[in-house]
Design an enzyme around this catalytic site. Structure first.
Site, PDB file in Angstrom:
ATOM      1  N   LYS A 290      46.426  26.298  43.514  1.00 37.53           N
ATOM      2  CA  LYS A 290      46.974  27.495  43.316  1.00 37.53           C
ATOM      3  C   LYS A 290      48.471  27.532  43.690  1.00 37.53           C
ATOM      4  O   LYS A 290      48.764  27.450  45.251  1.00 37.53           O
ATOM      5  CB  LYS A 290      46.109  28.540  43.763  1.00 37.53           C
ATOM      6  CG  LYS A 290      46.452  29.947  43.171  1.00 37.53           C
ATOM      7  CD  LYS A 290      45.507  31.004  43.693  1.00 37.53           C
ATOM      8  CE  LYS A 290      46.006  32.447  42.831  1.00 37.53           C
ATOM      9  NZ  LYS A 290      44.862  33.517  43.097  1.00 37.53           N
ATOM     10  N   GLU A 375      30.061  41.960  40.381  1.00 39.55           N
ATOM     11  CA  GLU A 375      29.938  43.426  40.662  1.00 39.55           C
ATOM     12  C   GLU A 375      28.496  43.973  40.512  1.00 39.55           C
ATOM     13  O   GLU A 375      28.223  44.929  41.020  1.00 39.55           O
ATOM     14  CB  GLU A 375      30.860  44.241  39.442  1.00 39.55           C
ATOM     15  CG  GLU A 375      32.164  44.056  39.639  1.00 39.55           C
ATOM     16  CD  GLU A 375      32.723  42.894  38.668  1.00 39.55           C
ATOM     17  OE1 GLU A 375      33.840  42.498  38.773  1.00 39.55           O
ATOM     18  OE2 GLU A 375      31.952  41.992  38.273  1.00 39.55           O
ATOM     19  N   ARG A 403      31.066  47.242  34.728  1.00 40.07           N
ATOM     20  CA  ARG A 403      30.299  45.855  34.740  1.00 40.07           C
ATOM     21  C   ARG A 403      28.893  46.049  35.337  1.00 40.07           C
ATOM     22  O   ARG A 403      28.062  45.226  35.349  1.00 40.07           O
ATOM     23  CB  ARG A 403      31.041  44.783  35.046  1.00 40.07           C
ATOM     24  CG  ARG A 403      32.561  44.717  34.682  1.00 40.07           C
ATOM     25  CD  ARG A 403      33.132  43.402  35.180  1.00 40.07           C
ATOM     26  NE  ARG A 403      32.897  42.341  34.069  1.00 40.07           N
ATOM     27  CZ  ARG A 403      33.151  41.009  34.488  1.00 40.07           C
ATOM     28  NH1 ARG A 403      33.837  40.753  35.493  1.00 40.07           N
ATOM     29  NH2 ARG A 403      32.800  40.087  33.512  1.00 40.07           N
TER      30      ARG A 403
END
Length: 627
Positions: A290, A375, A403
């Protein structure tokens, strides 16, 4: 590969990139030119994000992968679906949107994520994580049923793979045996170590046609002798399991390839060419870094996940809000409350920094739980903890709590469990667009039995509401916006608010209009209250509603205006309407909230104007009703 140490302020010289306005142009380049293109693309990405602000590190990490995908596949006819979309900036640059990149996340500019309405190269609109595999599988099945001959590729990060729905899709894809490719972009060593010589060698071996043909040939020969074939198959699986991390995916029914070096563009092209025409579901494991190529982002990937626009000059300090961030108010309260109650535990679905839980995690590591992008699990985990006498605090964004709606109902509220939800990013969040707006939480929370729902007007009230919700025996939610408050003095002492009681901030002399405001829009009402002689009520509680005050206001005022930064449909204003209707009262009502449409990305203050929730628009709507 070029390494950059600073973000260019002037548009860099990119002669090769300038020739690429679509993947068709990209295919005209020689394979040996792709490394040069990657350097130019990375430098242009640094420049454009510096001009616009936006997601940063993930895109830098997939420059070579993006080039290879568009070089090998025939997009947009071949479907390329990016998970979440944080990493899709290079994709946008290569698909005809290069010169618009400086408008990304700005009003009327490019969207922050892939968007079907923006480009034919974006086959699926995204924003929430872990949807790519399921969506791509759906597209692949549809193509099979229609007889369309095209490739289907999903690109998902190792973080997004922590969500259960990603594994649900993998499980179905392996069972269905539909032709598709999943690219696992592993940028944090969460599945394997960094790519080395052995991994690269096995990646080339397992993706080669020779290996594939040998495997299929052996299957045909040994398949006539079942015990021998079964032994050979098991031997192959155990050998691959020892040297690669792909056994799990193989067991789910995917052919596993990799790990591949995600920054070797030539090798990626060759690998993708090797596997694209092989039948069935396939997974290519690609290791990336990243922030690759930009040293500060490589050193601090979390900090450089996204950046703000680089201003040419420092803005005057008077333009900055003096208030404290609501997330910081929550972070401070969480640590303070944890010091007072050893039963407190904090839970987050991969939002430690965003929800400002860093200090809490450092002080109380045994009581801090980051469950990843999961979640549903976060809410059910909290329920299990509450069953055993702990006091869970779930820190979650409004858009992400959507969600876990079933878990909220089934696992928490039916049992009336003692869980506090600290709901951040409520309302019109801003530049990330409608996938990230918290426009519906008051609507979807207030209809659930046993829930208490609160919305603070400022920073101090937020602290006191968190304390009130925590002390309440049962499920409670405090929803607050992104960004800073008005600069209210925050009392260190925590005090219980009387459940279901509002406060009158200003009383009208004429009694013509009363504004019942929920949350921070209280101050929009106060801005125009003197001019219009308004009664302004800070309702504080969406549920339970302050019915006594609503009745008193209705009896003494000619018009009741409800004001909320939530969907006007089924929101807090609707709660007022329903109560009065239940009493058989026909009242003069004006419900102001977010209209029944998806607003696009932009600065929050601009979005409030679009929604008709800025002070001038509120004033005009009230005057229209009373004149």
């Amino acid at each position: 590969m070029k390494i950059f140490e600073r973000i260019p302020r002037e548009r860099p010289n990119t002669p090769l990139l300038d020739q690429v306005s679509s993947p068709k142009d990209l295919k005209q380049l020689e394979l040996c030119e792709l490394e040069i293109l990657a350097d130019e693309l990375r430098e242009f990405l640094l420049y454009s994000v510096g001009q616009s602000g936006g997601h940063f590190g993930a895109g830098l990490g997939v420059v070579e992968l993006t080039i290879a995908l568009h070089y090998v596949f025939d997009t947009p006819d071949d479907r390329l679906v990016w998970d979440v979309g944080h990493q899709a900036y290079p994709h946008k640059i290569l698909t005809g949107r290069r010169e618009k990149m400086t408008t990304i996340r700005h009003k009327d500019g490019l969207a922050a994520f892939p968007n079907r309405a923006e480009s034919e190269f974006d086959p699926f609109t995204v924003g929430h994580s872990s949807t790519s595999i399921g969506a791509t599988l759906g597209m692949a099945i549809a193509s099979r049923l229609k007889g369309d001959d095209r490739q289907h590729v999903a690109v998902i990060g190792d973080g997004a793979l922590t969500a259960g729905m990603a594994f649900e899709a993998l499980n179905h894809g392996g069972h269905d045996e539909t032709d598709m490719i999943v690219i696992l972009n592993d940028n944090d060593m969460s599945i394997s170590e960094n790519v080395g010589g052995m991994q690269k060698a096995f990646g080339r071996i397992f993706s080669s046609r020779t290996y594939s043909h040998m495997r299929e040939g052996s299957k045909k020969v040994l398949g006539t002798i079942p015990p021998v074939w079964e032994l050979a198959k098991r031997a192959e699986e155990h050998m691959k399991g020892m040297v690669t991390p792909g056994t799990l995916f193989e067991e789910l029914g995917f052919q596993y390839f990799g790990p591949a070096d995600g920054h070797d563009v030539v090798s990626l092209v060759k690998t993708l060419r090797n596997i694209k025409d092989q039948d069935g579901p396939k997974l290519l494991h690609v290791a990336t870094t990243k922030g690759k190529g930009f040293l500060p982002a490589e050193d601090e990937p979390i900090k450089y996940h996204a950046i703000s626009k680089i201003e040419p000059q420092q803005k005057p300090s008077e333009n900055k809000s003096a208030g404290k961030k609501f997330s910081s108010v929550f972070g401070d309260w969480l640590s303070d409350m944890a010091a007072l109650d050893s039963k407190l535990v904090g839970i987050t679905p991969a939002m430690k920094e965003g929800s400002d839980m860093v200090a809490f995690a450092e002080k109380y590591p045994d009581r801090y739980f980051d469950v990843g992008i999961a979640e549903q699990h976060a809410v059910t985990l909290a329920a299990g903890m509450a069953c055993e006498g702990l006091k869970p605090v779930v820190a979650i964004y409004s858009t992400f709590l959507q969600r876990a709606y079933d878990q909220l109902i089934h696992d928490v509220t039916i049992m009336n469990l003692d869980v506090l939800f600290a709901i951040d990013r409520a309302g019109l969040v801003g530049e990330d667009g409608p996938t990230h707006f918290g426009s519906f939480d008051l609507s979807y929370l207030r209809c659930i039995p046993n829930m208490i729902v609160m919305a603070p007007k400022d920073e101090n009230e937020c602290r006191q509401m968190l304390y009130t919700g925590y002390q309440h025996q049962g499920p409670a939610a405090v929803r607050y916006p992104r960004g800073t408050g008005i600069g209210a003095d925050i009392q260190e002492t925590m005090n219980l608010l009387p459940i279901g009681e509002s406060e009158i901030l200003r009383e009208s002399q004429s009694k013509k209009v009363a504004v019942l405001a929920f949350g921070t829009l209280v101050y929009k009402a106060l801005e125009i209250s003197e001019e219009l002689d308004l009664t302004v009520v800070n309702m504080r509680f969406i549920k339970p509603l302050d019915q006594k005050t609503v009745l008193t206001i209705q009896q003494s005022h000619g018009l009741i205006v409800t004001l909320e930064e939530n969907s006007a449909m089924a929101g807090a204003g609707s709660a007022v309407n329903e109560f009065l209707a239940e009493q058989g009262i026909q009242a003069n009502l004006l419900n102001l909230g977010i209209p029944d449409q998806y607003l696009e990305h932009g600065k929050p203050n601009v979005l409030l104007e679009d929604a008709g929730l800025d002070s001038q628009s509120i004033k005009e709507k009230i005057l229209k009703r009373i004149t």
